[in-house]
Each structure stands twice: as C-alpha cells, then as structure tokens.
Motif scaffolding. Sequence first.
Motif, PDB file in Angstrom:
ATOM      1  N   LEU A  41       0.880  -1.167   0.000  1.00 26.95           N
ATOM      2  CA  LEU A  41       0.000   0.000   0.000  1.00 26.95           C
ATOM      3  C   LEU A  41       0.917   1.216   0.000  1.00 26.95           C
ATOM      4  O   LEU A  41       1.616   1.479   0.980  1.00 26.95           O
ATOM      5  N   TRP A  42       0.940   1.926  -1.113  1.00 29.54           N
ATOM      6  CA  TRP A  42       1.914   3.010  -1.317  1.00 29.54           C
ATOM      7  C   TRP A  42       1.160   4.307  -1.520  1.00 29.54           C
ATOM      8  O   TRP A  42       0.355   4.428  -2.448  1.00 29.54           O
ATOM      9  N   PHE A  47       4.657   7.022   1.546  1.00 28.15           N
ATOM     10  CA  PHE A  47       4.183   6.575   2.859  1.00 28.15           C
ATOM     11  C   PHE A  47       3.527   5.209   2.712  1.00 28.15           C
ATOM     12  O   PHE A  47       2.795   4.960   1.765  1.00 28.15           O
ATOM     13  N   ALA A  48       3.808   4.312   3.668  1.00 29.88           N
ATOM     14  CA  ALA A  48       3.276   2.951   3.589  1.00 29.88           C
ATOM     15  C   ALA A  48       2.997   2.404   4.996  1.00 29.88           C
ATOM     16  O   ALA A  48       3.797   2.637   5.903  1.00 29.88           O
ATOM     17  N   TYR A  73       4.313   2.498  10.664  1.00 25.76           N
ATOM     18  CA  TYR A  73       4.240   3.314   9.451  1.00 25.76           C
ATOM     19  C   TYR A  73       5.622   3.853   9.094  1.00 25.76           C
ATOM     20  O   TYR A  73       6.423   4.133   9.963  1.00 25.76           O
ATOM     21  N   GLY A  74       5.862   3.977   7.803  1.00 25.37           N
ATOM     22  CA  GLY A  74       7.137   4.495   7.341  1.00 25.37           C
ATOM     23  C   GLY A  74       7.041   4.873   5.875  1.00 25.37           C
ATOM     24  O   GLY A  74       5.947   5.043   5.342  1.00 25.37           O
ATOM     25  N   LEU A 100       3.149  17.383  -5.714  1.00 22.41           N
ATOM     26  CA  LEU A 100       4.321  16.552  -5.962  1.00 22.41           C
ATOM     27  C   LEU A 100       4.296  15.301  -5.095  1.00 22.41           C
ATOM     28  O   LEU A 100       4.789  14.257  -5.505  1.00 22.41           O
ATOM     29  N   SER A 101       3.719  15.391  -3.898  1.00 24.37           N
ATOM     30  CA  SER A 101       3.704  14.218  -3.012  1.00 24.37           C
ATOM     31  C   SER A 101       2.857  13.095  -3.586  1.00 24.37           C
ATOM     32  O   SER A 101       3.228  11.932  -3.500  1.00 24.37           O
ATOM     33  N   THR A 102       1.722  13.410  -4.199  1.00 22.48           N
ATOM     34  CA  THR A 102       0.889  12.352  -4.779  1.00 22.48           C
ATOM     35  C   THR A 102       1.378  11.950  -6.165  1.00 22.48           C
ATOM     36  O   THR A 102       1.099  10.848  -6.615  1.00 22.48           O
TER      37      THR A 102
END
Length: 143
Positions: A41-42, A47-48, A73-74, A100-102
């Motif tokens: 799950l990315w 973040f996953a 979480y990491g 940019l994050s998505t």
Amino acid sequence: QLLGLGTAVGEPARAEQIAAEMRAALAGLPPPPAERPRALLWQARGFAPGEGTLAAAVLAAAGFANAAPFRGYGFVPLERLLASPPDLLVTAPPGGPASLSTALTHHPAVAAAGIPRVTLDPAWLACGSPYTVSAAIVLAAQR
C-alpha cells in the motif's frame, strides 16, 4: 469496537448484525496460497503501512503478505520500490488537488516497471468498518 459503539448508541442488535455480515464476508474470501504474493500500500510521498497496522490486516485477509519492510508506518522510496517490486501495488485513485507528493505514486518509472496496480479509496483503510471488508474483497479479487 463496533459492538461497543452499537451498545453506546442503543443499537446493539444492529451492530451485531453488521459485525456478523463483516465476518461472513471475510470468511467467504478465497483461501490464501501457500506462498502469499507481496502487496504494498503506497501512498503520497511513499508513505506505507507496515506490519501491525489495519492495512496489513486487510492485506493478510486478502491473502497477501505486506511488502513494507517495517512495523508501523514508514516510507518506501521509489528506488526501494523499483529494486524490490511487490506483486501488487495498491494506491489511491488519481484525483484531488495536484501535488508533488501524490505524483510520486504515478511516477513514469513505476509504470515502466510494469508492476500490477489496483486503486483503493484511502477512506476504506482509515478505520475498521464494512468498507474495510470491501477493501479485502477487492484485493482478494486481484490476487
């Protein structure tokens, strides 16, 4: 928690009915293979959710092993994803404001790697609910 909430709002029978429907739906999922495929799950910025999270429990119910290499979480950087690609990449559907994050989850290198992908509404994994069971059903169908 569902049963406790049902009692708190004076609807214990309805809460039990919903819980029974959720248990039946999960029991109806196909059994996992002896060697579970790996799913990740990315999310935005890489973040996953790792082991010990609700998302990991959903992956397990769907017959997958969690490809996140940590508990809790990491972050899984793009380079790590490409160096050890999962059998299935789970991302949010495109939409919402551009950022940019998505954009990372739709990086051209991911598309070029040919990693199978499924999209899920992130709300389905925010807290345990009938939608969480729906997420397990969708993921099991992808397996």
